[in-house]
Design a protein around this motif. Structure first.
Motif, PDB file in Angstrom:
ATOM      1  N   UNK A   3     -18.554   2.759   8.697  1.00  0.00           N
ATOM      2  CA  UNK A   3     -17.257   2.169   9.022  1.00  0.00           C
ATOM      3  C   UNK A   3     -16.601   1.502   7.822  1.00  0.00           C
ATOM      4  N   UNK A   4     -17.351   1.312   6.777  1.00  0.00           N
ATOM      5  CA  UNK A   4     -16.842   0.616   5.602  1.00  0.00           C
ATOM      6  C   UNK A   4     -16.883   1.522   4.376  1.00  0.00           C
ATOM      7  N   UNK A   5     -16.712   2.823   4.581  1.00  0.00           N
ATOM      8  CA  UNK A   5     -17.031   3.762   3.518  1.00  0.00           C
ATOM      9  C   UNK A   5     -15.861   4.535   2.924  1.00  0.00           C
ATOM     10  N   UNK A   6     -14.642   4.238   3.278  1.00  0.00           N
ATOM     11  CA  UNK A   6     -13.526   5.047   2.749  1.00  0.00           C
ATOM     12  C   UNK A   6     -13.418   4.845   1.245  1.00  0.00           C
ATOM     13  N   UNK A   7     -13.785   5.876   0.532  1.00  0.00           N
ATOM     14  CA  UNK A   7     -13.748   5.796  -0.927  1.00  0.00           C
ATOM     15  C   UNK A   7     -12.968   6.940  -1.550  1.00  0.00           C
ATOM     16  N   UNK A   8     -12.838   8.033  -0.810  1.00  0.00           N
ATOM     17  CA  UNK A   8     -12.134   9.186  -1.372  1.00  0.00           C
ATOM     18  C   UNK A   8     -11.404   9.935  -0.276  1.00  0.00           C
ATOM     19  N   UNK A   9     -10.302  10.523  -0.603  1.00  0.00           N
ATOM     20  CA  UNK A   9      -9.533  11.308   0.364  1.00  0.00           C
ATOM     21  C   UNK A   9     -10.320  12.532   0.767  1.00  0.00           C
ATOM     22  N   UNK A  10     -10.327  12.791   2.048  1.00  0.00           N
ATOM     23  CA  UNK A  10     -10.995  13.981   2.569  1.00  0.00           C
ATOM     24  C   UNK A  10      -9.965  14.804   3.331  1.00  0.00           C
ATOM     25  N   UNK A  11      -9.661  16.000   2.886  1.00  0.00           N
ATOM     26  CA  UNK A  11      -8.618  16.811   3.560  1.00  0.00           C
ATOM     27  C   UNK A  11      -9.057  17.257   4.949  1.00  0.00           C
ATOM     28  N   UNK A  18       0.840  -1.202   0.000  1.00  0.00           N
ATOM     29  CA  UNK A  18       0.000   0.000   0.000  1.00  0.00           C
ATOM     30  C   UNK A  18       0.871   1.246   0.000  1.00  0.00           C
ATOM     31  N   UNK A  19       0.734   2.115  -0.976  1.00  0.00           N
ATOM     32  CA  UNK A  19       1.482   3.373  -0.929  1.00  0.00           C
ATOM     33  C   UNK A  19       0.923   4.278   0.157  1.00  0.00           C
ATOM     34  N   UNK A  20       1.733   5.185   0.709  1.00  0.00           N
ATOM     35  CA  UNK A  20       1.219   6.080   1.751  1.00  0.00           C
ATOM     36  C   UNK A  20       0.160   7.023   1.190  1.00  0.00           C
ATOM     37  N   UNK A  21      -0.702   7.490   2.077  1.00  0.00           N
ATOM     38  CA  UNK A  21      -1.750   8.436   1.695  1.00  0.00           C
ATOM     39  C   UNK A  21      -1.135   9.835   1.711  1.00  0.00           C
ATOM     40  N   UNK A  22      -0.978  10.474   0.554  1.00  0.00           N
ATOM     41  CA  UNK A  22      -0.321  11.788   0.514  1.00  0.00           C
ATOM     42  C   UNK A  22      -0.983  12.829   1.408  1.00  0.00           C
ATOM     43  N   UNK A  23      -2.308  12.796   1.531  1.00  0.00           N
ATOM     44  CA  UNK A  23      -3.019  13.801   2.329  1.00  0.00           C
ATOM     45  C   UNK A  23      -2.707  13.686   3.820  1.00  0.00           C
ATOM     46  N   UNK A  24      -2.106  12.568   4.244  1.00  0.00           N
ATOM     47  CA  UNK A  24      -1.765  12.394   5.661  1.00  0.00           C
ATOM     48  C   UNK A  24      -0.311  12.742   5.961  1.00  0.00           C
ATOM     49  N   UNK A  25       0.439  13.086   4.954  1.00  0.00           N
ATOM     50  CA  UNK A  25       1.860  13.417   5.150  1.00  0.00           C
ATOM     51  C   UNK A  25       1.996  14.562   6.145  1.00  0.00           C
ATOM     52  N   UNK A  26       2.832  14.357   7.152  1.00  0.00           N
ATOM     53  CA  UNK A  26       3.101  15.398   8.140  1.00  0.00           C
ATOM     54  C   UNK A  26       2.038  15.549   9.208  1.00  0.00           C
ATOM     55  N   UNK A  86      -7.291   2.087  -2.393  1.00  0.00           N
ATOM     56  CA  UNK A  86      -5.903   2.471  -2.630  1.00  0.00           C
ATOM     57  C   UNK A  86      -5.676   3.928  -2.271  1.00  0.00           C
ATOM     58  N   UNK A  87      -4.837   4.133  -1.283  1.00  0.00           N
ATOM     59  CA  UNK A  87      -4.331   5.486  -1.079  1.00  0.00           C
ATOM     60  C   UNK A  87      -5.372   6.495  -0.604  1.00  0.00           C
ATOM     61  N   UNK A  88      -6.342   6.089   0.192  1.00  0.00           N
ATOM     62  CA  UNK A  88      -7.428   6.986   0.584  1.00  0.00           C
ATOM     63  C   UNK A  88      -7.676   6.948   2.087  1.00  0.00           C
ATOM     64  N   UNK A  89      -8.360   7.977   2.549  1.00  0.00           N
ATOM     65  CA  UNK A  89      -8.885   7.951   3.911  1.00  0.00           C
ATOM     66  C   UNK A  89     -10.183   8.747   3.939  1.00  0.00           C
TER      67      UNK A  89
END
Length: 157
Positions: free
Chosen positions: A149-157, A84-92, A125-128
Motif C-alpha cells: 500500500x505504500x509502494x508507488x515508485x514508478x508508473x505502470x501502464x 502535483x502535476x497530473x500523471x500522464x499515464x492516466x490521461x484519458x 511525483x507524477x506516478x502510480x
C-alpha cells in the motif's frame, strides 16, 4: 461478507465511526455519473459509507481516510495541480478515487479498463502503481497494513 465485517471491526478498534451504509437507490443515483461500480465496491457502500470525517484526526491511526459515496471523485478532479502535476499515464482513463493517505499525500482509486478494474495508488511525483486486482484484495492489504500500500515508485501502464 467476512472481509467487510473485519474492516468495520478494525475501524471500531481504532475508535473510528463507520457511517451508515447507502441504499440501493443512492448507489443507482450515483451511478448516473456514467460508471457502474464493481459489485464488491457496492457491497462495501451498502455496509459502510466511508469513514466519519469528524473524528479527531480525520483519518485512521495509519493516516488513511476512506471517502463516503458523496465524496468519490474522478481523477484528476481532486488533485491540486499547483502542488502535483497530473500523471500522464492516466490521461484519458477512468480512475475513481475512494481513499487518501496522510491528508491527500497520495490517493487510492479504481482504475477502469472496460468492465475490469484494478486498485491503484497515485503518489508524487507524477506516478502510480497497481496495488490490488480488486477492492476486496485492497481491503485485505489495508487490514494487514501491507507494504504494497505504500509502494508507488514508478508508473505502470
Amino acid at each position: 461478507m467476512q472481509w467487510l465485517n473485519e474492516l468495520s471491526a478494525d475501524w471500531a478498534r481504532q475508535g473510528m465511526s463507520v457511517q451508515p451504509g447507502c441504499t440501493a437507490h443512492e448507489l443507482q443515483r450515483w451511478e448516473q455519473h456514467g460508471i457502474r461500480l464493481p459489485q464488491e465496491f457496492r457491497r462495501y457502500f451498502a455496509q459502510a459509507n466511508g469513514m466519519d470525517p469528524f473524528t479527531a484526526t480525520g483519518t485512521d491511526k495509519r493516516g488513511f481516510y476512506f471517502y463516503a459515496l458523496s465524496e468519490l471523485q474522478f481523477y484528476p478532479q481532486v488533485v491540486d495541480f499547483a502542488l502535483e502535476p497530473p500523471v500522464p499515464a492516466l490521461a484519458g482513463k477512468k480512475c475513481l478515487l475512494f481513499a487518501d493517505y496522510m491528508h491527500k499525500s497520495w490517493w487510492y482509486g479504481l482504475l477502469f479498463a472496460g468492465a475490469a478494474y484494478s486498485v491503484i495508488e497515485i503518489a508524487a511525483p507524477n506516478t502510480y502503481a497497481v496495488v490490488a486486482d480488486s477492492f476486496r484484495e485492497f481491503v485485505h492489504l489495508y487490514l494487514a497494513d501491507a507494504d504494497e500500500l505504500y509502494s508507488a515508485r514508478a508508473t505502470r501502464p
